[in-house]
Structure formats: structure tokens, C-alpha cells
Design a protein around this motif. Structure first.
Motif, mmCIF file in Angstrom:
data_model
loop_
_atom_site.group_PDB
_atom_site.id
_atom_site.type_symbol
_atom_site.label_atom_id
_atom_site.label_comp_id
_atom_site.label_asym_id
_atom_site.label_seq_id
_atom_site.Cartn_x
_atom_site.Cartn_y
_atom_site.Cartn_z
ATOM 1 N N THR A 1 -0.424 3.293 12.601
ATOM 2 C CA THR A 1 -1.393 1.971 12.565
ATOM 3 C C THR A 1 -2.704 2.332 13.032
ATOM 4 O O THR A 1 -3.756 1.617 12.386
ATOM 5 N N ARG A 2 -2.865 3.045 13.860
ATOM 6 C CA ARG A 2 -4.353 3.509 14.192
ATOM 7 C C ARG A 2 -5.233 4.262 13.067
ATOM 8 O O ARG A 2 -6.272 3.680 13.202
ATOM 9 N N TRP A 3 -4.526 5.070 12.208
ATOM 10 C CA TRP A 3 -5.200 5.392 11.221
ATOM 11 C C TRP A 3 -5.042 4.691 9.820
ATOM 12 O O TRP A 3 -5.650 5.139 8.914
ATOM 13 N N VAL B 1 -1.982 2.296 3.739
ATOM 14 C CA VAL B 1 -2.029 3.164 2.513
ATOM 15 C C VAL B 1 -0.765 3.150 1.938
ATOM 16 O O VAL B 1 -0.681 3.140 0.505
ATOM 17 N N GLN B 2 0.291 3.490 2.709
ATOM 18 C CA GLN B 2 1.750 3.376 2.077
ATOM 19 C C GLN B 2 2.030 2.099 1.402
ATOM 20 O O GLN B 2 2.671 2.502 0.151
ATOM 21 N N GLN B 3 1.771 1.039 2.072
ATOM 22 C CA GLN B 3 2.113 -0.223 1.463
ATOM 23 C C GLN B 3 1.331 -0.359 0.022
ATOM 24 O O GLN B 3 1.938 -0.677 -0.920
ATOM 25 N N GLU B 4 0.150 0.111 -0.015
ATOM 26 C CA GLU B 4 -0.503 -0.100 -1.108
ATOM 27 C C GLU B 4 -0.037 0.776 -2.291
ATOM 28 O O GLU B 4 -0.050 0.500 -3.451
ATOM 29 N N ASN B 5 0.414 1.920 -1.849
ATOM 30 C CA ASN B 5 0.850 2.897 -2.734
ATOM 31 C C ASN B 5 2.155 2.515 -3.520
ATOM 32 O O ASN B 5 2.389 2.544 -4.388
#
Length: 78
Positions: free
Chosen positions: A5-7, A12-16
Motif C-alpha cells: 500500500t505504501r507504493w 495499480v493491480q486494481q486498475e489493471n
């Protein structure tokens, strides 16, 4: 272990996942619209593929769909 979550990795995974879901949905709609089968038959085929296509690649899904349609056209005979 790295705090993802820090990065922003989880975002990004959810968006992908969302993008891939939308892409698959658009591809299915294209196939659905271009088919000359009646809508009831198309819906039954899509439901079957949905129920049996989790964790498979697009190539595997397409191959399975091809076999399903072939068997359907044979009247369910193998």
C-alpha cells in the motif's frame, strides 16, 4: 515483506484488473453482436463459459467456446 500500500501497488493491480475486465466485456459484446444465433442461445453459451472460465487465459476460453459451439451445432452429440 514490502508494504504494497505504501507504493500504491494495490491500486495499480486494481486498475489493471478493471481494465482487463472491461476489455473482456467489450470482446464478449463484439462476439455477441456479430453472432447470428438467437439471443437466448447466445446468453446460454455465455453463461456456460462464464461459469467454466475462471482463471483461464483468453486462448483457453476461445478454444473452449469453439468446442462448445461445435458440440451445440451437433445437437449435443460428441
Amino acid at each position: 515483506m514490502t508494504d504494497q500500500t505504501r507504493w500504491g501497488i494495490d491500486l495499480v493491480q486494481q486498475e489493471n484488473k478493471y481494465k482487463r475486465h472491461e476489455q473482456i466485456k467489450a470482446e464478449r459484446q463484439t462476439v455477441y453482436d456479430s453472432s447470428n444465433l438467437d439471443s437466448k442461445t447466445k446468453d446460454r453459451i455465455l453463461k456456460f463459459v462464464d461459469d467454466n472460465s475462471h482463471n483461464k487465459t483468453m486462448g483457453e476460453i476461445q478454444s473452449e467456446l469453439k468446442n462448445i459451439i461445435h458440440n451445440f451445432m451437433l445437437g449435443g452429440r460428441q
